[in-house]
Design a protein around this motif. Structure first.
Motif, PDB file in Angstrom:
ATOM      1  N   VAL B  55     -31.086  12.772 -12.117  1.00 54.24           N
ATOM      2  CA  VAL B  55     -29.820  11.915 -11.813  1.00 54.24           C
ATOM      3  C   VAL B  55     -31.884  11.172 -12.280  1.00 54.24           C
ATOM      4  O   VAL B  55     -32.989  11.671 -11.858  1.00 54.24           O
ATOM      5  CB  VAL B  55     -30.351  12.219 -10.337  1.00 54.24           C
ATOM      6  CG1 VAL B  55     -29.121  12.808 -10.403  1.00 54.24           C
ATOM      7  CG2 VAL B  55     -31.073  13.011  -9.339  1.00 54.24           C
ATOM      8  N   PRO B  57     -32.599   5.500 -12.429  1.00 55.11           N
ATOM      9  CA  PRO B  57     -31.901   4.811 -12.767  1.00 55.11           C
ATOM     10  C   PRO B  57     -31.856   4.893 -14.490  1.00 55.11           C
ATOM     11  O   PRO B  57     -32.574   6.120 -15.001  1.00 55.11           O
ATOM     12  CB  PRO B  57     -33.216   4.136 -12.425  1.00 55.11           C
ATOM     13  CG  PRO B  57     -34.510   4.747 -12.205  1.00 55.11           C
ATOM     14  CD  PRO B  57     -33.804   6.337 -12.016  1.00 55.11           C
ATOM     15  N   SER B  58     -31.152   4.010 -14.850  1.00 59.72           N
ATOM     16  CA  SER B  58     -30.626   3.725 -15.975  1.00 59.72           C
ATOM     17  C   SER B  58     -32.400   3.845 -17.074  1.00 59.72           C
ATOM     18  O   SER B  58     -32.907   2.671 -16.749  1.00 59.72           O
ATOM     19  CB  SER B  58     -29.827   2.597 -16.417  1.00 59.72           C
ATOM     20  OG  SER B  58     -28.718   2.606 -15.899  1.00 59.72           O
ATOM     21  N   GLU B 184     -22.978  12.228 -18.025  1.00 55.53           N
ATOM     22  CA  GLU B 184     -22.131  11.552 -17.728  1.00 55.53           C
ATOM     23  C   GLU B 184     -20.794  11.741 -17.657  1.00 55.53           C
ATOM     24  O   GLU B 184     -20.607  11.391 -17.879  1.00 55.53           O
ATOM     25  CB  GLU B 184     -23.065  10.055 -17.918  1.00 55.53           C
ATOM     26  CG  GLU B 184     -23.636   9.498 -17.467  1.00 55.53           C
ATOM     27  CD  GLU B 184     -24.314   8.450 -16.723  1.00 55.53           C
ATOM     28  OE1 GLU B 184     -22.881   7.813 -16.059  1.00 55.53           O
ATOM     29  OE2 GLU B 184     -25.247   7.980 -17.376  1.00 55.53           O
ATOM     30  N   HIS B 216     -24.460   9.551 -13.048  1.00 54.46           N
ATOM     31  CA  HIS B 216     -25.190   8.724 -11.069  1.00 54.46           C
ATOM     32  C   HIS B 216     -23.605   8.951  -9.839  1.00 54.46           C
ATOM     33  O   HIS B 216     -24.086   7.677  -9.847  1.00 54.46           O
ATOM     34  CB  HIS B 216     -24.756   7.478 -12.580  1.00 54.46           C
ATOM     35  CG  HIS B 216     -25.305   6.638 -12.765  1.00 54.46           C
ATOM     36  ND1 HIS B 216     -26.726   6.534 -12.728  1.00 54.46           N
ATOM     37  CD2 HIS B 216     -25.304   6.497 -14.395  1.00 54.46           C
ATOM     38  CE1 HIS B 216     -27.864   5.933 -13.952  1.00 54.46           C
ATOM     39  NE2 HIS B 216     -27.034   6.733 -14.628  1.00 54.46           N
ATOM     40  N   LYS B 218     -22.927   9.693  -7.321  1.00 53.92           N
ATOM     41  CA  LYS B 218     -23.758  10.320  -6.221  1.00 53.92           C
ATOM     42  C   LYS B 218     -22.714  11.465  -4.909  1.00 53.92           C
ATOM     43  O   LYS B 218     -23.034  12.662  -4.267  1.00 53.92           O
ATOM     44  CB  LYS B 218     -23.791   9.575  -4.381  1.00 53.92           C
ATOM     45  CG  LYS B 218     -24.946   9.313  -3.283  1.00 53.92           C
ATOM     46  CD  LYS B 218     -25.069   8.333  -2.838  1.00 53.92           C
ATOM     47  CE  LYS B 218     -25.486   8.901  -1.234  1.00 53.92           C
ATOM     48  NZ  LYS B 218     -25.893   7.258  -0.552  1.00 53.92           N
ATOM     49  N   TYR B 245     -28.664  13.806  -4.587  1.00 55.84           N
ATOM     50  CA  TYR B 245     -28.691  11.843  -4.859  1.00 55.84           C
ATOM     51  C   TYR B 245     -30.049  11.885  -4.806  1.00 55.84           C
ATOM     52  O   TYR B 245     -30.580  11.714  -5.967  1.00 55.84           O
ATOM     53  CB  TYR B 245     -27.065  11.503  -4.872  1.00 55.84           C
ATOM     54  CG  TYR B 245     -27.685  10.542  -5.955  1.00 55.84           C
ATOM     55  CD1 TYR B 245     -27.156  11.016  -7.315  1.00 55.84           C
ATOM     56  CD2 TYR B 245     -27.678   9.254  -5.942  1.00 55.84           C
ATOM     57  CE1 TYR B 245     -27.637  10.154  -8.569  1.00 55.84           C
ATOM     58  CE2 TYR B 245     -27.693   8.337  -6.949  1.00 55.84           C
ATOM     59  CZ  TYR B 245     -27.099   8.690  -8.720  1.00 55.84           C
ATOM     60  OH  TYR B 245     -27.139   7.945  -9.293  1.00 55.84           O
ATOM     61  N   ILE B 249     -26.678   3.385  -3.742  1.00 54.83           N
ATOM     62  CA  ILE B 249     -26.260   2.931  -5.502  1.00 54.83           C
ATOM     63  C   ILE B 249     -25.806   1.641  -5.053  1.00 54.83           C
ATOM     64  O   ILE B 249     -25.475   0.944  -4.082  1.00 54.83           O
ATOM     65  CB  ILE B 249     -24.536   3.237  -5.818  1.00 54.83           C
ATOM     66  CG1 ILE B 249     -24.952   5.358  -6.439  1.00 54.83           C
ATOM     67  CG2 ILE B 249     -24.175   3.069  -6.424  1.00 54.83           C
ATOM     68  CD1 ILE B 249     -23.707   5.888  -5.647  1.00 54.83           C
TER      69      ILE B 249
END
Lengths: 305, 249
Positions: B55, B57-58, B184, B216, B218, B245, B249
């Motif tokens: 997990v 962030p982008s 993903e 992504h 959760k 997670y 979000i």
């Protein structure tokens, strides 16, 4: 490679021609058109070459002897000329034969000009007509004959003729025609290769995703390349065979339609039998080479990570 | 023979290292050609049969992390072992053999549109030159496992998103890989379908395949409670067994 893998590649190669319908169609069309034009030019080149060779082969040397030359001297000159390496054929034309030939040429109507001439008062000299192995060597041979003539106290030869000036121009023209033929065929071959490799590259770009996934699942480069190789070879071989057949068929038709018209111009088209082996060999080899090479090169480009 | 060779190497690797790690990264740095630092000294060990969520962030380095595992990218610095192979130092022509031990699942499925469901899966076995009879049996078995045996003659365009992802999972597991890397896999799917896909992956994990999954989602991470590795700015900031997670979000 396992046999089952090979059959798989064959199967995939065949299938992908159908699956990529439009792309295959594009490759086939571009190979077809390029080879068609090329084929026509190969046939043209063949015929131009044949005409050039035909014209060249008509080049002869004529040796006119003095009318008062004695038979011994004539025999001696004939022997000496016959000894020149380049001479392939030496024909002795006696005074009588000369008169006969002249009469025939002048025909019935003008023949009376020669009336009254016979073996007693024949005004013509003894002549030799000389063929040489390589028509381009006529000048050298003529010079050699002149040297022979000069070796006598009084020259037994009055004239040596081979169409001075005209022959040189003729050779220039036939050479130019030949060179033009080769150049055109070479340029067309290269154009064909470029055209087709471009089409195949488009095919590959369209299939980059497919190649990417194949690599993802662990296919070796050879495994990925094979079906493309077979596909390219199939397209090349089949298309070039069909094109060759079409070109030769068309040529046969042309010969049948025009041979009488053209023969008046001293011009004879080469028969299909004569041109077929080399034309088909050239076209099919080139077509297959283009197909295989195009696919191999383009795939290699996209196999690098 | 190649299979045997791979197994021997794994065995020898385990014998000498005394560990059972499918993936091992030692101080991995990755800088891309444009100067982006994707990973800054990452070290991690993932055991055989683990289920790991990745997990963060982008742009944190998750994708790079996964690409290194299936040798899409090579590390700028550091060593990475997958199934006993030092894959950073792998020769070009050996890459395919290593990839056969790794199944990859993408967000966008990456199926070949002109092949049927059956062909899409069988394709992966053909690529490793498996015998035809085995291909047929195994492909149908795997399609049965993902619940799509009855649609094996359909084309991908005739399937729903969830079904397409099942096909891509079937393709990933058909060669019995040691690891499945999933980037993903539920990203394009609705929640219900996502849960079905997760159950499928869990089932595959239960049968003995290591799974590394970037996500992504959760809800999924919090409900399944597996090992969670969080990556931020190219570093591992959290590595918890039965984790959550941990991001809003």
């Amino acid at each position: 490679m396992k046999f089952s893998t090979l059959t798989r590649h064959m199967r995939e190669g065949f299938k992908s021609i159908w699956r990529n319908g439009w792309m295959s169609f594009a490759s086939i069309t571009s190979i077809f058109i390029s080879l068609l034009i090329l084929g026509v030019f190969i046939l043209l080149a063949f015929n131009m070459n044949a005409v050039a060779a035909q014209i060249e082969s008509q080049v002869q040397i004529r040796v006119y002897l003095e009318t008062d030359a004695s038979d011994e001297v004539i025999a001696d000159v004939q022997r000496k000329i016959g000894n020149i390496e380049q001479v392939s054929k030496l024909t002795y034309i006696s005074k009588e034969e000369g008169l006969e030939i002249l009469r025939e040429r002048m025909g019935e109507e003008n023949g009376n000009w020669l009336e009254g001439y016979d073996s007693e008062n024949n005004p013509l000299p003894v002549t030799f007509t000389i063929d040489v192995f390589d028509p381009k060597q006529v000048k050298t041979v003529a010079d050699q004959i002149n040297t022979i003539a000069a070796s006598y106290e009084t020259s037994p030869i009055s004239d040596v003729k081979y169409g001075q000036g005209t022959v040189e121009t003729l050779f220039k023209i036939t050479n130019a025609v030949r060179t033009a033929g080769y150049v055109i065929v070479a340029v067309l071959s290269i154009t064909a290769i470029l055209l087709i490799s471009n089409t195949i590259r488009m095919t590959i770009v369209a299939r980059q995703r497919e190649i990417g996934i194949m690599k993802m699942v662990g296919a070796t480069n050879a495994f990925i390349r094979w079906p493309f190789f077979i596909e390219g070879a199939l397209i090349g071989v089949i298309t070039s065979t069909v094109t060759t057949a079409l070109v030769l068929f068309g040529y046969d038709r042309v010969i049948k339609a025009f041979q009488y018209d053209l023969s008046f111009m001293m011009f004879q088209l080469q028969p299909v039998k004569e041109v077929m082996p080399l034309t088909s060999l050239m076209m099919i080899l080139l077509g297959s080479f283009i197909g295989i090479w195009g696919s191999v090169v383009s795939v290699r480009k996209y196999l690098k990570v | 023979m190649k299979e045997l060779a791979v197994h021997c190497r794994i065995y020898i690797f385990e014998l000498f290292t005394g560990c059972d790690n499918v993936i091992e990264m030692h101080d991995i740095w990755k800088t891309y050609a444009d100067g982006t630092n994707a990973l800054n000294g990452v070290s991690v060990k993932i055991d055989r049969n683990e289920f790991v969520y990745l997990v963060g962030p982008s742009g944190a380095g998750k994708s790079t992390f996964m690409k290194l595992i299936y040798r899409e990218e090579v590390p700028t610095k550091g060593e990475i072992f997958v199934n006993g192979f030092n894959i950073g130092k792998l020769k070009q022509r050996k890459i395919p053999y290593v990839r056969r031990n790794i199944g990859v699942v993408f967000q966008d499925f990456r199926l070949l549109p002109k092949l049927t469901v059956y062909e899409n899966v069988a394709f992966a076995m053909e690529a490793i030159e498996a015998p035809r009879k085995i291909i047929k049996k195994r492909t149908l078995d795997v399609l049965d496992l993902v619940g799509l045996k009855h649609k094996h003659k359909n084309y991908p365009s005739q399937l729903s998103g969830g079904e397409q992802q099942r096909v891509s999972i079937a393709r990933a597991i058909v060669n019995n890989p040691a690891v499945i890397v999933a980037d993903e896999p539920t990203g394009n799917l609705d929640p219900e379908t996502s849960i079905e896909i997760m159950h499928l992956l869990e089932e595959i994990n239960f049968r003995g395949t290591t799974i590394v999954m970037a996500t992504h989602n959760k809800e999924i991470v919090n409900s399944m409670r597996k090992r969670v590795i969080a990556i931020e700015g190219g570093n591992i900031v959290r590595d918890v067994l039965r984790g959550e997670y941990g991001y809003e979000i």
